[in-house]
Design a protein around this motif. Structure first.
Motif, PDB file in Angstrom:
ATOM      1  N   VAL A  62      81.946 -28.898   8.250  1.00 51.66           N
ATOM      2  CA  VAL A  62      82.065 -28.491   9.648  1.00 51.66           C
ATOM      3  C   VAL A  62      81.255 -29.441  10.528  1.00 51.66           C
ATOM      4  N   GLY A  63      80.086 -29.843  10.071  1.00 52.33           N
ATOM      5  CA  GLY A  63      79.268 -30.792  10.825  1.00 52.33           C
ATOM      6  C   GLY A  63      79.924 -32.155  10.942  1.00 52.33           C
ATOM      7  N   LYS A  64      80.534 -32.622   9.861  1.00 51.94           N
ATOM      8  CA  LYS A  64      81.243 -33.906   9.906  1.00 51.94           C
ATOM      9  C   LYS A  64      82.387 -33.855  10.902  1.00 51.94           C
ATOM     10  N   ARG A  65      83.149 -32.753  10.852  1.00 50.86           N
ATOM     11  CA  ARG A  65      84.280 -32.620  11.775  1.00 50.86           C
ATOM     12  C   ARG A  65      83.788 -32.546  13.206  1.00 50.86           C
ATOM     13  N   ARG A  66      82.671 -31.839  13.432  1.00 47.43           N
ATOM     14  CA  ARG A  66      82.119 -31.733  14.779  1.00 47.43           C
ATOM     15  C   ARG A  66      81.706 -33.101  15.312  1.00 47.43           C
ATOM     16  N   ARG A  67      81.073 -33.915  14.444  1.00 48.59           N
ATOM     17  CA  ARG A  67      80.660 -35.258  14.875  1.00 48.59           C
ATOM     18  C   ARG A  67      81.866 -36.118  15.218  1.00 48.59           C
ATOM     19  N   LEU A  68      82.922 -36.025  14.420  1.00 49.73           N
ATOM     20  CA  LEU A  68      84.138 -36.784  14.729  1.00 49.73           C
ATOM     21  C   LEU A  68      84.769 -36.316  16.037  1.00 49.73           C
ATOM     22  N   LEU A  69      84.771 -35.008  16.262  1.00 48.72           N
ATOM     23  CA  LEU A  69      85.322 -34.489  17.518  1.00 48.72           C
ATOM     24  C   LEU A  69      84.483 -34.941  18.712  1.00 48.72           C
ATOM     25  N   ASP A  70      83.160 -34.972  18.552  1.00 46.28           N
ATOM     26  CA  ASP A  70      82.292 -35.470  19.625  1.00 46.28           C
ATOM     27  C   ASP A  70      82.558 -36.941  19.909  1.00 46.28           C
ATOM     28  N   TYR A  71      82.747 -37.727  18.842  1.00 45.45           N
ATOM     29  CA  TYR A  71      83.071 -39.147  19.001  1.00 45.45           C
ATOM     30  C   TYR A  71      84.374 -39.302  19.766  1.00 45.45           C
ATOM     31  N   LEU A  72      85.370 -38.511  19.396  1.00 44.04           N
ATOM     32  CA  LEU A  72      86.674 -38.605  20.039  1.00 44.04           C
ATOM     33  C   LEU A  72      86.592 -38.178  21.507  1.00 44.04           C
ATOM     34  N   THR A  73      85.724 -37.226  21.801  1.00 44.34           N
ATOM     35  CA  THR A  73      85.524 -36.804  23.190  1.00 44.34           C
ATOM     36  C   THR A  73      84.997 -37.962  24.029  1.00 44.34           C
ATOM     37  N   LYS A  74      84.052 -38.704  23.478  1.00 43.84           N
ATOM     38  CA  LYS A  74      83.467 -39.819  24.209  1.00 43.84           C
ATOM     39  C   LYS A  74      84.439 -40.988  24.346  1.00 43.84           C
ATOM     40  N   LYS A  75      85.247 -41.231  23.301  1.00 44.16           N
ATOM     41  CA  LYS A  75      86.168 -42.368  23.317  1.00 44.16           C
ATOM     42  C   LYS A  75      87.387 -42.117  24.198  1.00 44.16           C
ATOM     43  N   ASP A  76      88.066 -40.977  23.957  1.00 43.20           N
ATOM     44  CA  ASP A  76      89.317 -40.707  24.670  1.00 43.20           C
ATOM     45  C   ASP A  76      89.536 -39.194  24.721  1.00 43.20           C
ATOM     46  N   ILE A  77      89.289 -38.616  25.889  1.00 47.52           N
ATOM     47  CA  ILE A  77      89.355 -37.169  26.037  1.00 47.52           C
ATOM     48  C   ILE A  77      90.774 -36.646  25.826  1.00 47.52           C
ATOM     49  N   ASN A  78      91.785 -37.445  26.144  1.00 49.71           N
ATOM     50  CA  ASN A  78      93.169 -36.982  25.968  1.00 49.71           C
ATOM     51  C   ASN A  78      93.525 -36.850  24.491  1.00 49.71           C
ATOM     52  N   ARG A  79      93.070 -37.777  23.667  1.00 47.91           N
ATOM     53  CA  ARG A  79      93.296 -37.678  22.217  1.00 47.91           C
ATOM     54  C   ARG A  79      92.563 -36.464  21.651  1.00 47.91           C
ATOM     55  N   TYR A  80      91.361 -36.203  22.165  1.00 48.48           N
ATOM     56  CA  TYR A  80      90.587 -35.041  21.738  1.00 48.48           C
ATOM     57  C   TYR A  80      91.342 -33.753  22.054  1.00 48.48           C
ATOM     58  N   ARG A  81      91.817 -33.641  23.277  1.00 40.92           N
ATOM     59  CA  ARG A  81      92.541 -32.433  23.677  1.00 40.92           C
ATOM     60  C   ARG A  81      93.822 -32.251  22.870  1.00 40.92           C
ATOM     61  N   ALA A  82      94.494 -33.350  22.560  1.00 39.20           N
ATOM     62  CA  ALA A  82      95.736 -33.268  21.786  1.00 39.20           C
ATOM     63  C   ALA A  82      95.477 -32.767  20.370  1.00 39.20           C
ATOM     64  N   ILE A  83      94.448 -33.280  19.715  1.00 38.19           N
ATOM     65  CA  ILE A  83      94.178 -32.873  18.332  1.00 38.19           C
ATOM     66  C   ILE A  83      93.650 -31.440  18.279  1.00 38.19           C
ATOM     67  N   ILE A  84      92.878 -31.031  19.275  1.00 46.32           N
ATOM     68  CA  ILE A  84      92.398 -29.648  19.342  1.00 46.32           C
ATOM     69  C   ILE A  84      93.574 -28.689  19.479  1.00 46.32           C
ATOM     70  N   LYS A  85      94.500 -29.038  20.353  1.00 44.86           N
ATOM     71  CA  LYS A  85      95.672 -28.184  20.572  1.00 44.86           C
ATOM     72  C   LYS A  85      96.579 -28.158  19.353  1.00 44.86           C
ATOM     73  N   GLU A  86      96.753 -29.313  18.725  1.00 43.02           N
ATOM     74  CA  GLU A  86      97.648 -29.427  17.581  1.00 43.02           C
ATOM     75  C   GLU A  86      97.138 -28.648  16.365  1.00 43.02           C
ATOM     76  N   LEU A  87      95.828 -28.703  16.134  1.00 40.33           N
ATOM     77  CA  LEU A  87      95.252 -28.042  14.956  1.00 40.33           C
ATOM     78  C   LEU A  87      94.782 -26.616  15.245  1.00 40.33           C
ATOM     79  N   GLY A  88      94.698 -26.255  16.514  1.00 39.95           N
ATOM     80  CA  GLY A  88      94.252 -24.907  16.852  1.00 39.95           C
ATOM     81  C   GLY A  88      92.773 -24.701  16.643  1.00 39.95           C
ATOM     82  N   ILE A  89      91.995 -25.748  16.842  1.00 38.19           N
ATOM     83  CA  ILE A  89      90.538 -25.664  16.696  1.00 38.19           C
ATOM     84  C   ILE A  89      89.956 -25.208  18.032  1.00 38.19           C
ATOM     85  N   ARG A  90      88.946 -24.369  17.968  1.00 41.15           N
ATOM     86  CA  ARG A  90      88.283 -23.961  19.202  1.00 41.15           C
ATOM     87  C   ARG A  90      86.818 -24.372  19.120  1.00 41.15           C
ATOM     88  N   LYS A  91      86.246 -24.629  20.270  1.00 36.03           N
ATOM     89  CA  LYS A  91      84.838 -25.027  20.283  1.00 36.03           C
ATOM     90  C   LYS A  91      83.999 -23.846  20.679  1.00 36.03           C
TER      91      LYS A  91
END
Length: 91
Positions: A62-91
């Motif tokens: 869970v920590g590894k996934r969180r770090r990757l999601l944080d990285y993706l947030t900083k790099k490209d917020i649209n890609r982050y939002r797309a993967i969150i929506k696609e996988l159904g992950i909530r923060k």
């Protein structure tokens, strides 16, 4: 085994950036793989609640996934939002 090579290829093809089974390094494909493994370990722990080593492994994943999601947030917020929506992950 719960995660064979065919299942991995399917995950990478569905969620990877290049939409190919060879795209194993993109954050989206790694997040999808971690999400699949987290779901499997969660089901295992529902049945075996005293399995502390699996619980630790789940927390690390869970920590590894969180770090990757944080990285993706900083790099490209649209890609982050797309993967969150696609996988159904909530923060």
């Amino acid at each position: 085994m719960y995660l064979d090579s065919a299942k991995k290829e399917e995950l990478f093809e569905k969620h990877g950036r290049a939409k190919s089974a060879k795209d194993t390094g993109s954050p989206e494909s790694q997040i999808a793989l971690f999400t699949f493994r987290i779901a499997h370990l969660t089901e295992h722990l529902k049945k075996n609640h005293k399995d502390h080593s699996t619980e630790r492994a789940l927390k690390m994943l869970v920590g590894k996934r969180r770090r990757l999601l944080d990285y993706l947030t900083k790099k490209d917020i649209n890609r982050y939002r797309a993967i969150i929506k696609e996988l159904g992950i909530r923060k």
